[in-house]
Design a protein around this motif. Structure first.
Motif, PDB file in Angstrom:
ATOM      1  N   ASP A  28       0.810  -1.212   0.000  1.00 55.82           N
ATOM      2  CA  ASP A  28       0.000   0.000   0.000  1.00 55.82           C
ATOM      3  C   ASP A  28       0.850   1.271   0.000  1.00 55.82           C
ATOM      4  O   ASP A  28       0.332   2.350  -0.253  1.00 55.82           O
ATOM      5  CB  ASP A  28      -0.920  -0.014   1.221  1.00 55.82           C
ATOM      6  N   GLY A  29       2.142   1.150   0.275  1.00 56.84           N
ATOM      7  CA  GLY A  29       3.033   2.301   0.220  1.00 56.84           C
ATOM      8  C   GLY A  29       3.130   3.076   1.521  1.00 56.84           C
ATOM      9  O   GLY A  29       3.404   4.273   1.508  1.00 56.84           O
ATOM     10  N   GLN A  30       2.921   2.417   2.637  1.00 59.48           N
ATOM     11  CA  GLN A  30       2.968   3.101   3.923  1.00 59.48           C
ATOM     12  C   GLN A  30       4.370   3.550   4.301  1.00 59.48           C
ATOM     13  O   GLN A  30       4.514   4.484   5.078  1.00 59.48           O
ATOM     14  CB  GLN A  30       2.438   2.175   5.028  1.00 59.48           C
ATOM     15  N   TYR A  31       5.387   2.931   3.775  1.00 64.93           N
ATOM     16  CA  TYR A  31       6.760   3.225   4.183  1.00 64.93           C
ATOM     17  C   TYR A  31       7.551   3.938   3.093  1.00 64.93           C
ATOM     18  O   TYR A  31       8.766   3.951   3.124  1.00 64.93           O
ATOM     19  CB  TYR A  31       7.468   1.921   4.577  1.00 64.93           C
ATOM     20  N   GLU A  32       6.878   4.548   2.149  1.00 64.62           N
ATOM     21  CA  GLU A  32       7.559   5.190   1.024  1.00 64.62           C
ATOM     22  C   GLU A  32       8.284   6.469   1.427  1.00 64.62           C
ATOM     23  O   GLU A  32       9.337   6.775   0.911  1.00 64.62           O
ATOM     24  CB  GLU A  32       6.547   5.505  -0.081  1.00 64.62           C
ATOM     25  N   ASP A  33       7.719   7.260   2.333  1.00 67.78           N
ATOM     26  CA  ASP A  33       8.284   8.549   2.694  1.00 67.78           C
ATOM     27  C   ASP A  33       8.356   8.686   4.212  1.00 67.78           C
ATOM     28  O   ASP A  33       7.554   9.403   4.812  1.00 67.78           O
ATOM     29  CB  ASP A  33       7.433   9.666   2.094  1.00 67.78           C
ATOM     30  N   PRO A  34       9.297   8.011   4.868  1.00 68.31           N
ATOM     31  CA  PRO A  34       9.324   8.049   6.335  1.00 68.31           C
ATOM     32  C   PRO A  34       9.741   9.409   6.896  1.00 68.31           C
ATOM     33  O   PRO A  34       9.386   9.744   8.011  1.00 68.31           O
ATOM     34  CB  PRO A  34      10.325   6.964   6.708  1.00 68.31           C
ATOM     35  N   ASP A  35      10.501  10.203   6.145  1.00 66.41           N
ATOM     36  CA  ASP A  35      10.948  11.502   6.645  1.00 66.41           C
ATOM     37  C   ASP A  35      10.024  12.635   6.218  1.00 66.41           C
ATOM     38  O   ASP A  35      10.249  13.779   6.609  1.00 66.41           O
ATOM     39  CB  ASP A  35      12.363  11.801   6.148  1.00 66.41           C
ATOM     40  N   GLY A  36       9.018  12.349   5.441  1.00 62.86           N
ATOM     41  CA  GLY A  36       8.142  13.389   4.923  1.00 62.86           C
ATOM     42  C   GLY A  36       7.355  14.103   6.001  1.00 62.86           C
ATOM     43  O   GLY A  36       7.279  15.326   6.019  1.00 62.86           O
ATOM     44  N   ALA A  37       6.767  13.366   6.910  1.00 59.46           N
ATOM     45  CA  ALA A  37       5.969  13.993   7.960  1.00 59.46           C
ATOM     46  C   ALA A  37       6.846  14.803   8.904  1.00 59.46           C
ATOM     47  O   ALA A  37       6.441  15.861   9.379  1.00 59.46           O
ATOM     48  CB  ALA A  37       5.198  12.934   8.729  1.00 59.46           C
ATOM     49  N   ALA A  38       8.043  14.322   9.158  1.00 55.83           N
ATOM     50  CA  ALA A  38       8.950  15.062  10.035  1.00 55.83           C
ATOM     51  C   ALA A  38       9.401  16.361   9.391  1.00 55.83           C
ATOM     52  O   ALA A  38       9.596  17.369  10.075  1.00 55.83           O
ATOM     53  CB  ALA A  38      10.161  14.196  10.377  1.00 55.83           C
ATOM     54  N   ALA A  39       9.546  16.385   8.091  1.00 60.48           N
ATOM     55  CA  ALA A  39       9.962  17.610   7.408  1.00 60.48           C
ATOM     56  C   ALA A  39       8.781  18.544   7.176  1.00 60.48           C
ATOM     57  O   ALA A  39       8.933  19.760   7.207  1.00 60.48           O
ATOM     58  CB  ALA A  39      10.619  17.273   6.081  1.00 60.48           C
ATOM     59  N   ARG A  40       7.596  17.985   6.947  1.00 59.25           N
ATOM     60  CA  ARG A  40       6.429  18.819   6.679  1.00 59.25           C
ATOM     61  C   ARG A  40       6.006  19.651   7.874  1.00 59.25           C
ATOM     62  O   ARG A  40       5.426  20.716   7.719  1.00 59.25           O
ATOM     63  CB  ARG A  40       5.255  17.961   6.238  1.00 59.25           C
ATOM     64  N   ILE A  41       6.277  19.172   9.077  1.00 62.71           N
ATOM     65  CA  ILE A  41       5.868  19.915  10.259  1.00 62.71           C
ATOM     66  C   ILE A  41       6.708  21.176  10.437  1.00 62.71           C
ATOM     67  O   ILE A  41       6.283  22.133  11.083  1.00 62.71           O
ATOM     68  CB  ILE A  41       5.932  19.012  11.510  1.00 62.71           C
ATOM     69  N   LEU A  42       7.876  21.224   9.816  1.00 64.29           N
ATOM     70  CA  LEU A  42       8.762  22.375   9.965  1.00 64.29           C
ATOM     71  C   LEU A  42       8.413  23.516   9.028  1.00 64.29           C
ATOM     72  O   LEU A  42       8.774  24.658   9.285  1.00 64.29           O
ATOM     73  CB  LEU A  42      10.209  21.947   9.725  1.00 64.29           C
ATOM     74  N   PHE A  43       7.741  23.234   7.941  1.00 61.74           N
ATOM     75  CA  PHE A  43       7.465  24.242   6.928  1.00 61.74           C
ATOM     76  C   PHE A  43       5.974  24.574   6.900  1.00 61.74           C
ATOM     77  O   PHE A  43       5.131  23.699   6.957  1.00 61.74           O
ATOM     78  CB  PHE A  43       7.901  23.755   5.552  1.00 61.74           C
ATOM     79  N   ASP A  44       5.688  25.868   6.805  1.00 60.95           N
ATOM     80  CA  ASP A  44       4.316  26.319   6.738  1.00 60.95           C
ATOM     81  C   ASP A  44       3.941  26.541   5.283  1.00 60.95           C
ATOM     82  O   ASP A  44       4.477  27.417   4.611  1.00 60.95           O
ATOM     83  CB  ASP A  44       4.163  27.625   7.528  1.00 60.95           C
ATOM     84  N   ASP A  45       3.017  25.746   4.772  1.00 64.99           N
ATOM     85  CA  ASP A  45       2.599  25.864   3.384  1.00 64.99           C
ATOM     86  C   ASP A  45       1.653  27.049   3.172  1.00 64.99           C
ATOM     87  O   ASP A  45       1.554  27.582   2.085  1.00 64.99           O
ATOM     88  CB  ASP A  45       1.902  24.592   2.923  1.00 64.99           C
TER      89      ASP A  45
END
Length: 58
Positions: A28-45
């Motif tokens: 299902d692709g659950q482990y494709e981007d393990p660092d994505g959530a950690a990086a997304r919390i730092l940047f305000d879109d």
């Protein structure tokens, strides 16, 4: 001895179920981007600027 006849197949069945669930999450692709959530919390879109206050808004 009777307890082992019940517990061994139960443990093997639960292990197989966990292995199938893990394979499903891999597919299902659950482990494709393990660092994505950690990086997304730092940047305000949302770069929206707040409205400027005016002097007649009292």
């Amino acid at each position: 001895m009777n307890a082992l006849a019940l517990l061994v197949p139960l443990a093997l069945g639960l292990g197989l179920l966990a292995l199938l669930f893990f394979a499903w999450t891999l597919r299902d692709g659950q482990y494709e981007d393990p660092d994505g959530a950690a990086a997304r919390i730092l940047f305000d879109d949302n770069q929206e600027t707040p409205p400027c206050p005016t002097s007649d808004s009292r």
